[in-house]
Design an enzyme around this catalytic site. Structure first.
Site, PDB file in Angstrom:
ATOM      1  N   HIS A 225      -1.776  11.307  -6.359  1.00 15.84           N
ATOM      2  CA  HIS A 225      -2.402  12.562  -5.549  1.00 15.84           C
ATOM      3  C   HIS A 225      -3.172  13.741  -6.312  1.00 15.84           C
ATOM      4  O   HIS A 225      -2.286  14.578  -6.714  1.00 15.84           O
ATOM      5  CB  HIS A 225      -2.141  12.671  -3.993  1.00 15.84           C
ATOM      6  CG  HIS A 225      -1.233  13.936  -3.678  1.00 15.84           C
ATOM      7  ND1 HIS A 225      -1.529  15.016  -4.128  1.00 15.84           N
ATOM      8  CD2 HIS A 225       0.054  14.017  -3.524  1.00 15.84           C
ATOM      9  CE1 HIS A 225      -0.409  15.974  -4.079  1.00 15.84           C
ATOM     10  NE2 HIS A 225       0.751  15.182  -3.423  1.00 15.84           N
ATOM     11  N   CYS A 241       5.731  13.983  -4.974  1.00 15.64           N
ATOM     12  CA  CYS A 241       4.963  13.725  -4.522  1.00 15.64           C
ATOM     13  C   CYS A 241       4.080  13.197  -6.801  1.00 15.64           C
ATOM     14  O   CYS A 241       4.853  14.523  -7.202  1.00 15.64           O
ATOM     15  CB  CYS A 241       3.745  13.437  -4.025  1.00 15.64           C
ATOM     16  SG  CYS A 241       3.619  12.986  -2.430  1.00 15.64           S
TER      17      CYS A 241
END
Length: 378
Positions: A225, A241
């Protein structure tokens, strides 16, 4: 961001990007199922000319490098202006802060000065993995995307030691635009312990840690992301992440189809061949380089080179260059050896010199080789 999705909790998105067979469509995600309805894939960009690349194409920030056996890319240089910092250069040129620091150890990253020449580390030994889809090497904070017969390379922020990113073999399940974030209970507890309040949902916008776009992975709870803190790209900063610059992920998300494989590996030592030459690339984890980490990397290099020399008996390795690569561990690939047959065939004069040197060495009683000659290490 760490485990940004909990099982059974769906991401609410505005303008969810999904794919199927012919173009890009937008859909609303179903909160109950966590699935998007509809979608089409982007057409392949294979064979597209440079002139046709638009500013929305990720290749305008990260070129597709031709694969040269086990290597790709090339080192580049730039001259800084008085207002430049490594953080700003990284954001503008899609490079990580730490990789710039390691490649330019003599330069002040916050005040490089006007007219300073710095190295842009865009030469790579390819990871030892399948060359398909996305490969994320945690040890070098880079994402490799194999496409159009070549490879793109992007910096990524990865998980910390307390919240490491998973080593996994997953795939892309969905692309998201303007995602909302539902912090898991573990992160809300961290904020509460520090006296801060974190709501159960953070809507799209400048305060959203997921940035402008995201790729959802089949590894439950993990995303590739964007971010609202660009400085952390190319470092250990997340809860697991993979963070990209918003300018990268906003273009990248439209080019990666659903089902793209995603390999997450950890390889601080990479060895590869190109045209009979052996190359070595070593990455330390941080700007500091403690002795115990150097010893660990030395062991990994020794094991990797033992494998290569066992499989390629004709390789001659220059130990002094290997020592330099490990001592610096700066992520810059260097040639550390060549095949003997290639060395001997450069020209008649070189072949004759090599033959004479071999004869001289074989006649020495002490067994101490000429320190200036290539030496087989294993």
């Amino acid at each position: 961001m760490a485990r940004t999705l909990n099982t059974g909790i769906a991401l609410m998105v505005t303008g969810l990007v999904a794919w199927g067979a012919a173009g890009v469509v937008f859909a609303q995600q179903s909160p109950a199922s966590g699935q998007a309805r509809g979608g089409t894939p982007l057409e392949s960009t294979a064979g597209a000319s440079v002139e046709k690349i638009t500013p929305t194409d990720s290749r305008s920030r990260s070129p597709v490098w031709v694969l040269e056996d086990d290597l790709a890319g090339k080192l580049q240089m730039m001259t800084t202006r008085y207002e430049d910092t490594f953080a700003e250069i990284g954001t503008q040129r899609s490079l990580g802060y730490l990789e710039l620091v390691k490649a330019n150890p003599e330069v002040d990253p916050w005040l490089p000065g006007d007219g300073t020449r710095i190295t842009l580390p865009r030469k790579y030994v390819l990871p030892d993995s399948r060359r398909e889809g996305i490969v994320i090497n945690l040890a070098e904070y880079r994402l490799y995307y194999f496409r159009d017969g070549g490879v793109q390379v992007f910096p990524v922020g990865v998980g910390t030691e307390e919240n490491p990113s998973p080593l996994t073999d997953a795939e892309v399940t969905m692309g998201l635009e303007s995602p909302a974030w539902y912090p898991p209970a573990s992160i809300r507890a961290e904020y509460e312990a520090s006296g801060e309040y974190l709501p159960r949902m953070i809507p799209p916008g400048p305060d959203n840690p997921l940035g402008t776009h995201a790729l959802m992975l089949s590894e439950d709870g993990y995303l590739i992301h964007g971010t609202n803190k660009g400085f952390g790209v190319g470092m250990q900063v997340s809860h697991g992440c993979f963070r990209m610059y918003n300018d990268d992920i906003s273009r990248f998300v439209k080019e990666v189809p659903k089902g793209t494989p995603v390999q997450v590996i950890h390889q601080p030592v990479k060895v590869g061949l190109r045209n009979g030459q052996l190359w070595l690339e070593v990455h330390r984890a941080r700007e500091a380089y403690p002795e115990e980490e150097k010893e660990r990397l030395w062991q990994q290099v020794a094991e990797a080179l033992e494998v290569y020399t066992e499989e390629n008996k004709e390789l001659e390795i220059q130990r002094r260059v290997v020592e330099q690569v490990v001592d610096q561990a700066d992520g810059i690939p260097r040639m550390i050896g060549e095949r003997v047959t290639q060395l001997a065939s450069r020209d008649t004069e070189a072949a004759s010199a090599a033959s004479n040197q071999t004869s001289e060495q074989s006649g020495r009683s002490s067994g101490n080789p000429d320190p200036g000659s290539p030496q087989r290490w294993f």
